[in-house]
Design a protein around this motif. Structure first.
Motif, PDB file in Angstrom:
ATOM      1  N   ILE A  13      43.310  45.480  41.872  1.00  0.00           N
ATOM      2  CA  ILE A  13      42.802  44.873  43.109  1.00  0.00           C
ATOM      3  C   ILE A  13      41.643  43.980  42.637  1.00  0.00           C
ATOM      4  N   TYR A  15      38.609  41.314  41.926  1.00  0.00           N
ATOM      5  CA  TYR A  15      37.294  40.999  42.492  1.00  0.00           C
ATOM      6  C   TYR A  15      37.324  39.634  43.163  1.00  0.00           C
ATOM      7  N   SER A  27      48.458  39.865  34.726  1.00  0.00           N
ATOM      8  CA  SER A  27      48.742  41.183  35.333  1.00  0.00           C
ATOM      9  C   SER A  27      49.710  41.029  36.491  1.00  0.00           C
ATOM     10  N   ASP A  52      39.275  43.188  45.857  1.00  0.00           N
ATOM     11  CA  ASP A  52      38.218  44.189  45.789  1.00  0.00           C
ATOM     12  C   ASP A  52      36.952  43.464  46.249  1.00  0.00           C
ATOM     13  N   GLU A 257      40.877  47.128  29.909  1.00  0.00           N
ATOM     14  CA  GLU A 257      39.454  47.445  30.074  1.00  0.00           C
ATOM     15  C   GLU A 257      39.204  48.369  31.262  1.00  0.00           C
ATOM     16  N   LEU A 287      44.480  38.302  27.422  1.00  0.00           N
ATOM     17  CA  LEU A 287      44.743  36.934  26.981  1.00  0.00           C
ATOM     18  C   LEU A 287      43.437  36.415  26.416  1.00  0.00           C
ATOM     19  N   MET A 294      39.436  35.894  27.789  1.00  0.00           N
ATOM     20  CA  MET A 294      39.245  34.817  28.739  1.00  0.00           C
ATOM     21  C   MET A 294      38.487  35.374  29.934  1.00  0.00           C
TER      22      MET A 294
HETATM   23  N1  MSP Z   1      38.362  45.015  40.814  1.00  0.00           N
HETATM   24  C1  MSP Z   1      38.637  45.573  39.549  1.00  0.00           C
HETATM   25  C2  MSP Z   1      39.948  46.325  39.568  1.00  0.00           C
HETATM   26  C3  MSP Z   1      40.030  47.415  40.585  1.00  0.00           C
HETATM   27  S1  MSP Z   1      41.594  48.145  40.568  1.00  0.00           S
HETATM   28  C4  MSP Z   1      41.438  49.401  41.618  1.00  0.00           C
HETATM   29  C5  MSP Z   1      38.723  44.470  38.501  1.00  0.00           C
HETATM   30  N2  MSP Z   1      38.997  43.246  38.964  1.00  0.00           N
HETATM   31  S2  MSP Z   1      39.127  41.894  38.098  1.00  0.00           S
HETATM   32  O1  MSP Z   1      39.200  40.805  39.019  1.00  0.00           O
HETATM   33  O2  MSP Z   1      38.107  41.859  37.109  1.00  0.00           O
HETATM   34  O3  MSP Z   1      40.548  41.925  37.484  1.00  0.00           O
HETATM   35  C6  MSP Z   1      40.788  42.717  36.459  1.00  0.00           C
HETATM   36  C7  MSP Z   1      42.178  42.566  35.967  1.00  0.00           C
HETATM   37  O4  MSP Z   1      42.510  41.215  35.669  1.00  0.00           O
HETATM   38  C8  MSP Z   1      42.244  43.257  34.622  1.00  0.00           C
HETATM   39  O5  MSP Z   1      42.460  44.604  34.734  1.00  0.00           O
HETATM   40  C9  MSP Z   1      43.368  42.580  34.000  1.00  0.00           C
HETATM   41  O6  MSP Z   1      44.487  43.167  34.554  1.00  0.00           O
HETATM   42  C10 MSP Z   1      43.222  41.152  34.481  1.00  0.00           C
HETATM   43  N3  MSP Z   1      42.502  40.324  33.532  1.00  0.00           N
HETATM   44  C11 MSP Z   1      41.313  39.669  33.699  1.00  0.00           C
HETATM   45  N4  MSP Z   1      41.048  38.937  32.582  1.00  0.00           N
HETATM   46  C12 MSP Z   1      42.032  39.088  31.699  1.00  0.00           C
HETATM   47  C13 MSP Z   1      42.373  38.509  30.476  1.00  0.00           C
HETATM   48  N5  MSP Z   1      41.598  37.640  29.870  1.00  0.00           N
HETATM   49  N6  MSP Z   1      43.563  38.859  29.943  1.00  0.00           N
HETATM   50  C14 MSP Z   1      44.447  39.689  30.570  1.00  0.00           C
HETATM   51  N7  MSP Z   1      44.153  40.254  31.712  1.00  0.00           N
HETATM   52  C15 MSP Z   1      42.910  40.063  32.257  1.00  0.00           C
HETATM   53  O7  MSP Z   1      38.574  44.773  37.341  1.00  0.00           O
END
Ligand code: MSP
Length: 665
Positions: A13, A15, A27, A52, A257, A287, A294
């Motif tokens: 979910i 941010y 993802s 989120d 992460e 990635l 990134m």
């Molecule tokens: N809000 C939390 C997740 C809550 S789930 C109950 C969060 N959000 S986020 O916007 O930071 O998105 C995280 C997700 O985006 C990561 O878990 C991953 O799946 C994806 N990614 C964000 N940057 C990424 C890369 N550079 N490479 C691959 N996936 C990445 O964490």
């Protein structure tokens, strides 16, 4: 008719204090691929994605944009949603953590914790990372060990969740469900984390305002991770989850992460509430861009829209799933992306489809011919295709997307080779030769059909075109994968209309277009800003005090100490040359007084390299080095960006002969 088995999967979910880049897209596309694949295997699938929306980061971003939090998150959520639509992602549920039904689920879960004796009030003081929304185990003044940003010392009164009580239940659960955490390396990571002992977790906050209130305990609001994880459950019924029938989730797909939150905290929360635990948590890798994750804070993000605009959404989906082994980290490069597009999509699938259709059109009156007597080469190809069906499904099942695509593409190249050897175009008009041509063309068209069905989850848009080209009935997404077998292509079927699939593209031009759009997107104003037409009228500070409302997002003011962090010095250009394959970049060596630096500058279209030698320029000397088109750049030349196309004009010192290395202040 028997009811379809249910399958429930989720993306993280996301941010809302930023916009999606291709890391997030990774993802979501991975998840959408599974969704489409499972549907084709006869499941009744629900996929949830969402936003989120609580926490300090949102509070701050909304303040910077000069709008209330609710308005800020509504606009950001709309941005995320529309991007997924453009990418052909078929999310069934889009949950926002500001949805009312979600707040009820969070509050209900907390009530269950309390009833079951798993929460107690307490105080906590610790170093908090605002970006990661988590307390971290470092001393005051130290940075976050995960993201490297400064931490803040926070003391607050809050409710604790007895996470420590779940060490043994969690370890027992992992032992009984060896596939719960995937891939294996992540499972080991979590096992050692939990085996190392679990500390109770504060799950409410009093230092935060923008969150779901804890009923009767104001000013407590729920901790954002407890809030966000619960979204998976709120999306499919919350307290009434049994009615929907989609809980427990079959799969939570996340980035590596955030595995700890999903594989340790989330099952512990569910155990405390007496609710069923999801079947699998699967963590993919990152990635990377120039070897770093990134992310917005690193300033190395690539957005999906320019790629979709230039190469199409299927090209992005294909690249993301083909280039990197799912579960491992992978480097993004525009070069590899266009390379894949041209070699695998344009010359591979696209070419096989168009030449097969053209030959059938020309030689068989536009109808699928009937195969005659088979020769060894025909049956060998048939065997390979039949075997590929099983192998591809096995790989999809294990989320081995790149391997699934490898198998499909080796079938495509086998069909190409087959055509090269059989040369149906060189056969004559005798009965025998006509029959042989019919057999070869039927065989090739059948390979194409099998490939089209197998590739559909990854390339939904283009495979639908090939499906129509082959004159096949119904929606491709509704084809039953389990029923797919060699030999089902009916002779006599009229071909459909031919549509452009993957027009070949010149690499340098494609990269230039994508990079230009990316740059434009980076300079674009935030979609959320006070005074933007879509914003609801609000009395922000400036407007309320009678000042004119800001037309552009209010830029955050910085203190002199922030400016002092940027070290700019006078430098003199010693050499300048063009970079092969990068029309905009010049590679410069610049004397900055203490050393000679190599710096890349995006000025090639406006400055002749020879004329730059000896010129004095302003250089930012304390930027982290980065690679531009594979060339290391250690610093930045300062230039004004002029006019709508952003023409660079170098800052300089025409009036006085300044000393090399002098600092700009
Ligand atoms: N809000 C939390 C997740 C809550 S789930 C109950 C969060 N959000 S986020 O916007 O930071 O998105 C995280 C997700 O985006 C990561 O878990 C991953 O799946 C994806 N990614 C964000 N940057 C990424 C890369 N550079 N490479 C691959 N996936 C990445 O964490």
């Amino acid at each position: 008719m028997a009811e379809k088995p249910k399958y429930y999967l989720t993306t993280p979910i996301y941010y809302t204090n930023g916009l999606p880049h291709i890391g997030h897209t990774y993802s979501t596309i991975g998840c959408d691929n599974i969704r489409r694949y499972k549907r084709m295997r006869g499941y009744d699938v629900v996929m949830t994605t969402g936003t989120d929306e609580h926490g300090v980061n949102v509070e701050r971003s909304a303040k910077n944009a000069g709008v209330p939090e609710s308005e800020y998150v509504a606009k950001m959520a709309a941005q995320w949603k529309s991007l997924w639509d453009e990418l052909g992602v078929q999310g069934d549920e889009f949950i926002r953590t500001t949805d009312l039904k979600h707040a009820h689920t969070v509050q209900w879960l907390f009530k269950l914790f309390r009833e079951n004796g798993y929460v107690y009030p307490g105080h906590y003081t610790g170093q908090y990372c605002i970006f990661d929304n988590a307390y971290v185990d470092v001393k005051p003044g130290e940075n976050c060990p995960d993201c490297g940003r400064p931490t803040e010392t926070v003391t607050e009164e809050n409710y604790f969740f007895k996470l420590s009580a779940f060490q043994k239940p969690l370890l027992d659960f992992y032992a009984k469900n060896p596939n719960f955490i995937q891939p294996e390396a992540r499972r080991n990571e979590i096992l050692s984390f939990v085996e190392g002992g679990l500390r109770d977790l504060s799950i409410t906050r009093t230092t935060l305002r923008w969150g779901i209130p804890v009923p009767g305990e104001e000013p407590h609001v729920f901790y954002v991770w407890f809030d966000a994880l619960t979204a998976y459950l709120s999306a499919v019924g919350g307290p009434q989850y049994e009615k929907s029938g989609y809980w427990p989730a079959d799969l939570h797909l996340v980035g590596k992460e955030i595995i700890r939150f999903h594989a340790a905290y989330w099952p512990a929360f569910l155990m405390a509430a007496g609710l069923p635990i999801p079947k699998q948590i699967w963590a993919h890798g990152w990635l990377l861009m120039d070897s770093a994750k990134m992310s917005k804070s690193q300033g190395n993000v690539v957005r999906p829209r320019p790629i979709v605009h230039v190469l199409g959404m299927d090209a992005l989906r294909y690249y993301l799933l083909r280039e990197t082994v799912f579960g491992q980290d992978g480097n993004f490069s525009y070069d590899a992306l266009v390379q894949r597009y041209n070699s695998d999509l344009a010359n591979g699938l696209g070419n096989l489809a168009s030449r097969t259709a053209a030959m059938i059109e020309k030689n068989c009156g536009g109808k699928i011919p009937k195969a005659g007597a088979l020769q060894a080469q025909d049956t060998a190809l048939a065997k390979e295709a039949q075997a590929a069906i099983g192998e591809v499904m096995e790989h999809y099942e294990k989320l081995e997307f790149s391997r699934a695509l490898e198998v499909i593409w080796s079938l495509i190249s086998a069909a190409d080779k087959y055509l090269t050897v059989e040369k149906p175009w060189s056969l004559g008009e005798s009965g025998n030769e006509q029959q042989r041509r019919a057999t070869v063309l039927w065989t090739t068209a059948e390979v194409l059909r099998v490939v089209t069905v197998l590739t559909h989850p990854v390339l939904p848009e283009s495979t639908a075109k090939v499906w129509a080209l082959l004159g096949q009935p119904g929606a491709l997404g509704a084809v039953d994968l389990d029923g797919l077998a060699w030999g089902q292509l009916a002779a006599g079927t009229a071909l459909g209309k031919s549509q452009a699939l993957f027009p070949r593209i010149e690499k340098a031009e494609a990269i230039e277009r994508m990079e230009a759009m990316e740059k434009e997107a980076q300079n674009a104003p935030s979609p959320v800003a006070a005074g933007t037409p879509a914003a609801a009228p609000v009395a922000t500070g400036a407007a309320a005090s009678g000042a004119a409302p800001a037309a552009a997002p209010a830029a955050e003011k910085i203190g002199i100490e922030d400016f002092a962090k940027v070290e700019m010095r006078v430098g003199q250009i010693k050499t300048a040359e063009r970079i092969v394959g990068a029309d905009k970049l010049l590679k410069l060596t610049v004397d900055i007084g203490t050393e000679i630096r190599q710096i890349c500058a995006g000025i090639a279209q406006f400055y002749e390299p020879e004329k730059l030698i000896g010129r004095k320029v302003a250089v930012v000397v304390n930027l982290a080095p980065r690679k531009l088109r594979g060339v290391e750049s250690n610093g930045m030349i300062v230039a004004a960006s002029v006019g709508p196309e952003g023409r660079p004009v170098l800052a300089g010192f025409p009036d006085e002969d300044v000393e090399i290395g002098a600092r700009l202040k």
